[in-house]
Write an enzyme that holds these catalytic residues in place. Sequence first.
Site, short mmCIF file in Angstrom:
data_model
loop_
_atom_site.label_atom_id
_atom_site.label_comp_id
_atom_site.label_asym_id
_atom_site.label_seq_id
_atom_site.Cartn_x
_atom_site.Cartn_y
_atom_site.Cartn_z
N LYS A 85 0.83 -1.21 0.00
CA LYS A 85 0.00 0.00 0.00
C LYS A 85 0.86 1.25 0.00
O LYS A 85 0.68 2.15 -0.84
CB LYS A 85 -0.93 0.01 1.22
N ASP A 124 -6.37 0.58 0.47
CA ASP A 124 -6.56 0.86 1.89
C ASP A 124 -7.94 0.35 2.28
O ASP A 124 -8.59 -0.38 1.51
CB ASP A 124 -6.39 2.36 2.18
#
Length: 233
Positions: free
Chosen positions: A125, A143
Amino acid sequence: MESPLARTRRARKIVRILGELHPDARIALNFGNPLELLVATVLSAQCTDKKVNEVTPTVFARYRTAGDYAGADRTELEAMLRPTGFFRAKTHSIIGIGAALVDRFAGTVPGRLDDLVTLPGVGRKTANVVLGHAFDIPGITVDTHVGRLSRRFGLTDNTDPVKVESDLAELLERRDYTIASDRMIFHGRRICHSRRPACGACGLARLCPSFGLGPTTPDDAARLVRGDVEAVS
């Protein structure tokens, strides 16, 4: 049953409409170079972007290079990072990142995902945030918002972020990976909330198989719409 082709077309239409709904979609973290973005993204874990942006000007003024972070006084850096929460772990990661950049990358943030994820505290991420916004290399940032919306939109059945990323990568045009993530994050923070999505105020209602999870009447839904994007990631 939706065919793979129909799902791909719907996914790409969703991204286009999200662009119309959120023309201001962007990364909310302030930064001036890849190192600053890397540090800011690490600090954003379990913290609002607004709070990170309040803390980073002092941090960036004090530590300008990877070597500065590698040689940082732990107590001093912890004090600066305290407002972002989990400051001891974040300090440990950032000092480690500085040392790794100096030791293995000549003090420069690498522009490859495979290299970025070898840095302390950096997962896919964070790596995709840095690649997409500091290097203009398309990357899907999964996310909590992107994962939730992807499932509600019926674009994936997976909960594992890596699998969600893979599913989205097959549906979206590569050039849209970064902006699609930004738009979904904005939509998740403003309208498609985790507990009570504002379904009746959503411009994607006719494309969303989850329509009806939240209030569907315009007035009730409008009360749930947020004008800011400063929720915790």
